[in-house]
Design a protein around this motif. Structure first.
Motif, PDB file in Angstrom:
ATOM      1  N   GLU A 107       0.820  -1.214   0.000  1.00 21.02           N
ATOM      2  CA  GLU A 107       0.000   0.000   0.000  1.00 21.02           C
ATOM      3  C   GLU A 107       0.857   1.268   0.000  1.00 21.02           C
ATOM      4  O   GLU A 107       0.370   2.366   0.301  1.00 21.02           O
ATOM      5  N   HIS A 121      -3.116   4.146   8.314  1.00 23.87           N
ATOM      6  CA  HIS A 121      -4.099   3.284   7.658  1.00 23.87           C
ATOM      7  C   HIS A 121      -4.286   2.057   8.540  1.00 23.87           C
ATOM      8  O   HIS A 121      -3.387   1.238   8.681  1.00 23.87           O
ATOM      9  N   HIS A 123      -6.933  -1.262   9.990  1.00 21.95           N
ATOM     10  CA  HIS A 123      -8.043  -2.160   9.631  1.00 21.95           C
ATOM     11  C   HIS A 123      -8.962  -2.273  10.856  1.00 21.95           C
ATOM     12  O   HIS A 123      -9.211  -3.365  11.349  1.00 21.95           O
ATOM     13  N   HIS A 178     -12.395  -3.176   4.509  1.00 21.75           N
ATOM     14  CA  HIS A 178     -10.943  -3.095   4.559  1.00 21.75           C
ATOM     15  C   HIS A 178     -10.451  -2.237   5.726  1.00 21.75           C
ATOM     16  O   HIS A 178      -9.791  -2.746   6.611  1.00 21.75           O
TER      17      HIS A 178
END
Ligand SMILES: [Zn+2]
Length: 663
Positions: A107, A121, A123, A178
């Motif tokens: 990513e 980021h 989850h 996600h």
């Protein structure tokens, strides 16, 4: 060492904070980044992106987990319309400041294409719960306000990175099924924004949650019922590859829900979970027992195989079907049983299963029904080369990975040597001895050799209750076992005329009757497990070549050999093998020679006590000292598949003593 730039330092600290909370990321999931300046090899100031390395776990984040990439190089990739995963990985790799640094996250471009200095980021469970149903977009707007972009499922890669970059003016992005992306110029503020969004999502979910649907209110299985279930499951799931089973009770409440099958069908909370725990978990029936549970595993394998067959046109070249067994089995009234090469792996899967299925419970309670990505997308992720690479770069499993053995007398001498060798080869162990002092020392040596932490049973193995506790420890902790090494023993010296009945009986109890009890209970449970097993009896050279003045010992060891032969006869039909080892004169860490035995044996042979080792070495054909490691190597052979055609035999590990040749 050069000093670590401030932005990188802040990034590492923030990542550790995030990694410590499993409701945000589990085991290598999610990624964080920072942008800053470095001086390159020609003294130029260059802007770089530090981003988490692929597979790195934020829990123990350190600076080297965050490779630096020249931002300018990464940004110029934006000119491409499309890039395959392989092309993208190759081009991203060319932007590394140090080509030998850790492989950057898949990513990476997501972080590069968004301009902010700090980016998280995660989850997060609560964010995934917002999106894993039909009305995800509406729920995100209601929970977080209109500042967040909502992006439907796109597998991580170039397309997702490029698409997401258009939302840089917003507060953040929610990626359906996600996770979450937020950013800020300041590291602490970035962290705050992550936590704010997560807390808002949780609050929203709680406000909607209704009491879960009716629960089954039956009593959980008894200890004996659970043992029988574990043995049957381990037998079934260890048919090809040996596995350790781990019980976890955190999902006990969820496992009692009447809608458990629907809950499991909701799939993984965040797509990356499925890489470790498979797209679905197996669900055993209420009041699970061996008879009604084994067909569930068969059905699971059948379903996985069909799913593979149906989608295999999407399979990248060079890959075949994963082994189709479930990794997570939900047991009503108990929680989860997970499988792995070790308890550590089982615990990791249990952690992921806990988060994935708890999220599904939240979705059902808050929104009534769940929705996930389609089968073909699931397959695309399940067999995603980028992730398969991560898994394939794991080291090859050790010889005894997933194997479970019980070793008695493991606190000293031969037993310790055997325990150490088995642990070094990856075995999970139950170690038994009279006192825990010696066991702790054995554990220390195992830890030094990077072996798995063993379970202890402290007690007198001549008592049937202790023997049962020992065998049950293997079942409860690991789901079953593959072999037992009977190594506990004592020396009994004195001529027959001076030997007391008490000493005679004690020798028989420790060296022979205890082995009978262990054989009895090991065989009973190995039979239930149904995949055979190996019993190894540590007897003695004295069994064939007795010594005067050592009768109490020699008789008990000769009896042990006869016991082994009967075990071989009776266990054969169940693939349970029984073999013995006859060592001689093992001194390292041994207690056998304490309490006057060394002096007495030395006197019997006419040598000084301190010369006894050399005397024994000079007496054998190879003129060698024999160590516990030598016995351990033969034990490993007898416990392993290498000796799968050998039962009822005796192997001498004595340097060669003609009078003690097996016969
Ligand atoms: Zn992600």
């Amino acid at each position: 060492m050069t000093t670590i730039p401030k932005a990188l330092e802040e990034l590492v600290t923030r990542s550790q904070f995030i990694g410590a909370d499993q409701s945000l990321v589990v085991f290598g999931g999610g990624n964080t980044s920072a942008k800053g300046e470095i001086t390159d090899h020609l003294g130029r100031k260059r802007t770089v992106l530090w981003v988490k390395g692929s597979g790195a776990d934020m829990t123990n984040a350190v600076a080297v987990d965050y490779p630096a990439l020249y931002l300018e190089e990464l940004l110029s990739l934006k000119q491409f319309e499309k890039l395959s995963d392989e092309e993208m990985t190759d081009l991203v790799g060319k932007a590394l400041v140090d080509p030998n640094s850790r492989r950057p996250s898949i990513e990476t471009l997501l972080h590069a294409f968004l301009p902010s200095k700090h980016i998280d980021h995660v989850h997060a469970d609560s964010i995934c719960a917002l999106t894993n149903h039909q009305g995800g977009k509406k729920a995100v707007a209601e929970a977080l306000g209109n500042g967040f972009a909502y992006v439907d499922w796109i597998r991580p890669g170039f397309e997702l990175s490029k698409f997401s970059s258009q939302f840089s003016e917003m507060e953040g992005i929610v990626l359906a099924h996600h996770g979450l992306i937020v950013w800020d110029e300041n590291s602490d503020k970035c962290k705050e924004k992550t936590m704010n969004a997560v807390n808002k999502a949780n609050k929203y979910l709680d406000s909607l949650a209704v009491k879960p649907a009716a629960k089954f209110d039956h009593v959980g299985p008894s200890d004996q019922e659970l043992n029988d279930l574990l043995l049957a499951l381990r037998g079934k799931l260890s048919n090809k590859t040996k596995r350790v089973l781990t019980i976890d009770n955190r999902l006990q409440e969820i496992s009692k829900r009447k809608d458990l099958p629907a809950l499991v069908e909701a799939g993984a909370a965040s797509a990356d979970h499925m890489l470790r725990i498979r797209p679905w978990s197996a669900v055993l029936p209420e009041k699970a027992d061996p008879t009604n549970s084994i067909p569930v595993i068969d059905k699971y394998v059948d379903r996985y195989t069909k799913y593979f067959e149906a989608n295999k046109s999407l399979l990248p070249q060079g890959y075949s079907m994963h082994d189709p067994d479930p990794r997570v089995v939900l047991v009503p009234g108990v929680g989860t049983i997970t499988t792995g090469a070790s308890k550590n792996e089982g615990k990791m899967l249990a952690d992921i299963a806990f988060h994935t299925h708890s999220v599904a419970g939240k979705v059902l309670d808050s929104f009534g029904s769940a929705d996930t990505i389609g089968d073909a997308e699931v397959f695309g992720f399940d067999y995603w080369p980028m992730e398969l690479y991560k898994l394939s770069s794991k080291p090859k499993p050790q010889k005894f990975a997933g194997h479970v053995f019980v070793v008695t007398g493991a606190g000293s001498g031969i037993g310790r040597g055997i325990a150490l060798e088995l642990a070094t080869q990856g075995a999970s162990l139950v170690l038994a001895d009279l006192e825990d002092e010696g066991l702790k020392e054995t554990e220390k040596l195992i830890a030094n050799n990077k072996g798995l932490k063993p379970e202890f049973v402290v007690g007198d193995q001549t008592k049937e209750s202790v023997v049962i506790e020992t065998i049950n420890s293997a079942i409860k902790n690991f789901g079953g076992f593959d072999g037992v090494v009977m190594s506990a023993g004592i020396g009994v010296s004195d001529s027959l005329e001076s030997l007391t009945l008490e000493k005679w009986n004690q020798g028989l109890a420790v060296n022979l009757s205890s082995s009978f009890l262990i054989t009895k209970h090991a065989m009973t449970n190995l039979r239930k497990q149904g995949i055979g097993g190996s019993l190894v009896y540590i007897a003695s050279k004295n069994a064939f070549s007795p010594g005067a003045g050592f009768g109490g010992y020699s008789v008990s060891k000769a009896g042990m050999l006869q016991l082994m032969r009967i075990a071989a006869l009776e266990g054969g039909s169940a693939q349970i093998r029984a073999n013995a080892i006859n060592p001689d004169a093992i001194f390292d860490n041994s207690k056998l020679w304490e309490g006057g035995i060394r002096e007495q044996r030395a006197a019997a042979h006419g040598v000084k006590p301190e010369d006894l080792e050399d005397f024994y070495a000079s007496r054998n054909m190879l003129k060698v000292r024999v160590t516990s490691k030598d016995v351990a190597m033969t034990t490993c052979y007898l416990l392993s598949e290498d000796s799968s055609r050998t039962t009822g035999s005796v192997i001498a590990v004595d340097g060669g003593v003609a009078a003690a040749f097996p016969r």
